[in-house]
Design an enzyme around this catalytic site. Structure first.
Site, PDB file in Angstrom:
ATOM      1  N   ASP A  56      -6.013  -7.380   1.251  1.00 38.76           N
ATOM      2  CA  ASP A  56      -5.876  -5.951   1.553  1.00 38.76           C
ATOM      3  C   ASP A  56      -6.581  -5.081   0.520  1.00 38.76           C
ATOM      4  O   ASP A  56      -7.037  -5.572  -0.521  1.00 38.76           O
ATOM      5  CB  ASP A  56      -4.393  -5.565   1.668  1.00 38.76           C
ATOM      6  CG  ASP A  56      -3.531  -6.132   0.544  1.00 38.76           C
ATOM      7  OD1 ASP A  56      -4.098  -6.603  -0.452  1.00 38.76           O
ATOM      8  OD2 ASP A  56      -2.304  -6.099   0.663  1.00 38.76           O
TER       9      ASP A  56
ATOM     10  N   ASP B  85      10.484  -5.252   0.180  1.00 39.11           N
ATOM     11  CA  ASP B  85      10.970  -5.180   1.567  1.00 39.11           C
ATOM     12  C   ASP B  85      10.443  -6.334   2.414  1.00 39.11           C
ATOM     13  O   ASP B  85      10.514  -6.300   3.639  1.00 39.11           O
ATOM     14  CB  ASP B  85      10.574  -3.837   2.201  1.00 39.11           C
ATOM     15  CG  ASP B  85       9.076  -3.611   2.180  1.00 39.11           C
ATOM     16  OD1 ASP B  85       8.321  -4.537   1.800  1.00 39.11           O
ATOM     17  OD2 ASP B  85       8.637  -2.510   2.552  1.00 39.11           O
TER      18      ASP B  85
ATOM     19  N   HIS C 224       7.366  -7.383   2.813  1.00 40.04           N
ATOM     20  CA  HIS C 224       6.055  -7.278   3.460  1.00 40.04           C
ATOM     21  C   HIS C 224       5.070  -8.276   2.872  1.00 40.04           C
ATOM     22  O   HIS C 224       5.124  -8.592   1.685  1.00 40.04           O
ATOM     23  CB  HIS C 224       5.498  -5.837   3.433  1.00 40.04           C
ATOM     24  CG  HIS C 224       5.073  -5.315   2.094  1.00 40.04           C
ATOM     25  ND1 HIS C 224       5.596  -4.170   1.537  1.00 40.04           N
ATOM     26  CD2 HIS C 224       4.136  -5.750   1.222  1.00 40.04           C
ATOM     27  CE1 HIS C 224       5.007  -3.924   0.383  1.00 40.04           C
ATOM     28  NE2 HIS C 224       4.124  -4.877   0.160  1.00 40.04           N
TER      29      HIS C 224
ATOM     30  N   GLU D 118       3.804  -3.749   6.604  1.00 42.48           N
ATOM     31  CA  GLU D 118       5.087  -3.128   6.328  1.00 42.48           C
ATOM     32  C   GLU D 118       6.118  -3.533   7.388  1.00 42.48           C
ATOM     33  O   GLU D 118       5.741  -3.978   8.480  1.00 42.48           O
ATOM     34  CB  GLU D 118       4.912  -1.608   6.335  1.00 42.48           C
ATOM     35  CG  GLU D 118       3.966  -1.087   5.250  1.00 42.48           C
ATOM     36  CD  GLU D 118       4.641  -0.981   3.879  1.00 42.48           C
ATOM     37  OE1 GLU D 118       5.505  -1.826   3.567  1.00 42.48           O
ATOM     38  OE2 GLU D 118       4.287  -0.063   3.127  1.00 42.48           O
TER      39      GLU D 118
HETATM   40  N1  GLP Z   1      -0.248  -5.259  -1.022  1.00 43.79           N
HETATM   41  C1  GLP Z   1       0.416  -5.811  -2.156  1.00 43.79           C
HETATM   42  C2  GLP Z   1       1.085  -7.087  -1.752  1.00 43.79           C
HETATM   43  O1  GLP Z   1       0.101  -8.023  -1.378  1.00 43.79           O
HETATM   44  C3  GLP Z   1       1.918  -7.622  -2.911  1.00 43.79           C
HETATM   45  O2  GLP Z   1       2.513  -8.829  -2.534  1.00 43.79           O
HETATM   46  C4  GLP Z   1       2.966  -6.602  -3.288  1.00 43.79           C
HETATM   47  C5  GLP Z   1       3.892  -7.068  -4.403  1.00 43.79           C
HETATM   48  O3  GLP Z   1       3.344  -6.864  -5.653  1.00 43.79           O
HETATM   49  P1  GLP Z   1       3.912  -7.501  -6.973  1.00 43.79           P
HETATM   50  O4  GLP Z   1       3.455  -8.906  -6.987  1.00 43.79           O
HETATM   51  O5  GLP Z   1       3.285  -6.698  -8.080  1.00 43.79           O
HETATM   52  O6  GLP Z   1       5.383  -7.375  -6.927  1.00 43.79           O
HETATM   53  O7  GLP Z   1       2.285  -5.442  -3.716  1.00 43.79           O
HETATM   54  C6  GLP Z   1       1.416  -4.841  -2.771  1.00 43.79           C
HETATM   55  O8  GLP Z   1       2.185  -4.221  -1.798  1.00 43.79           O
END
Ligand code: GLP
Length: 260
Positions: free
Chosen positions: A72, A141, A143, A148
């Protein structure tokens, strides 16, 4: 779905990094038959990237014939912005390994036609024969990528509005100012992720405990999009002890015994 429980985030990164390196080596990639790897951003995969960098520098794995597709990217954030996923990936991985720039694919969140950008991305993954492995983290959440809650479990790469909660959580990277966090992202769809022949989901930290329990113990639901991995024929959740805080004792013991 397998669930591997490791002591902490570093141990998760060590295991996942070594596993990916072994899979690349077993595959024996060539220019005509590259290894196609899906990658993620966020703090969770950083220890995995550190392991891959170490292994690459030690000559134990080469990325010469590895092609990557990132999950993404934010919409409207300049590529050069330190918090763009483009900057993140070069800073935490690509700048330190022997990957060819032309083999790196990251969605362009500034493309003039985002729908076309997303369609072309899907086509490009197909042209390379699909992904061998994709690694992902999860939001609090549940995702996966930027799918989402409520995203269709058969969604494809597209532009997606970000929920207030997600922007709030990610504001820690933007001077704690939610107004600086982009409102939209381009993201692989849930089905784009599950098309990968193998999916590794990395879940670390106490703040992911609720999401982990929903994904592992709950029903498959578009409210916890990563729960779709229950239906994948080769998916593994690699989590740490703090993330297991909400699992039932029986679930925890079962996976400790079965998957280590
Ligand atoms: N788009 C990214 C996700 O791909 C990732 O998994 C999430 C969690 O991030 P973290 O690993 O910093 O908790 O953050 C963002 O939303």
């Amino acid at each position: 779905m397998h669930v591997k429980i490791k002591s902490d985030a570093k141990a998760v990164g060590q295991w996942v990094g070594e596993y990916i390196a072994a899979r690349i080596n077993d595959y024996k990639p060539t220019a005509d038959r590259p290894f196609v790897l899906g990658l993620a951003t966020g703090s969770t995969p950083i220890p995995t990237y550190e392991t891959l960098i170490q292994l690459n520098k030690a000559g134990k794995v080469s990325f010469e014939h590895v092609v990557t597709f990132n999950m993404d990217e934010y919409v409207g954030l300049p590529q050069s912005h330190p918090e763009s996923y483009y900057s993140f990936m070069w800073k935490h991985l690509f700048d330190h390994i022997n990957i060819k720039k032309e083999n790196v694919h990251i969605l362009n969140g500034n493309a003039p036609d985002l729908d076309k950008e997303c369609r072309d991305y899907e086509d490009s993954i197909k042209k390379f024969g699909g992904m061998e492995i994709i690694i992902g983290g999860i939001g609090v959440d549940g995702h996966i990528a930027f799918n989402e809650p409520g995203s269709s479990l058969v969604s494809r790469t597209r532009c997606q509005p970000l929920l207030h909660e997600t922007r709030l959580v990610n504001s820690r990277f933007f001077d704690n100012d939610i107004n600086q966090v982009p409102t939209h992202a381009v993201t692989m769809g849930v089905a784009t992720v599950t098309d990968s022949r193998e999916v590794l989901l990395l879940v670390t930290g106490h703040n992911k405990a609720e999401a982990l329990s929903r994904i592992v113990e709950g029903s498959v639901s578009h409210w916890w999009t990563a729960s779709v991995l229950q239906l994948h024929e080769n998916s593994t959740v690699i989590c740490d002890e703090p993330a297991c805080a909400r699992l039932q004792v029986g679930t925890y013991k079962y996976f400790k015994e079965i998957d280590g």
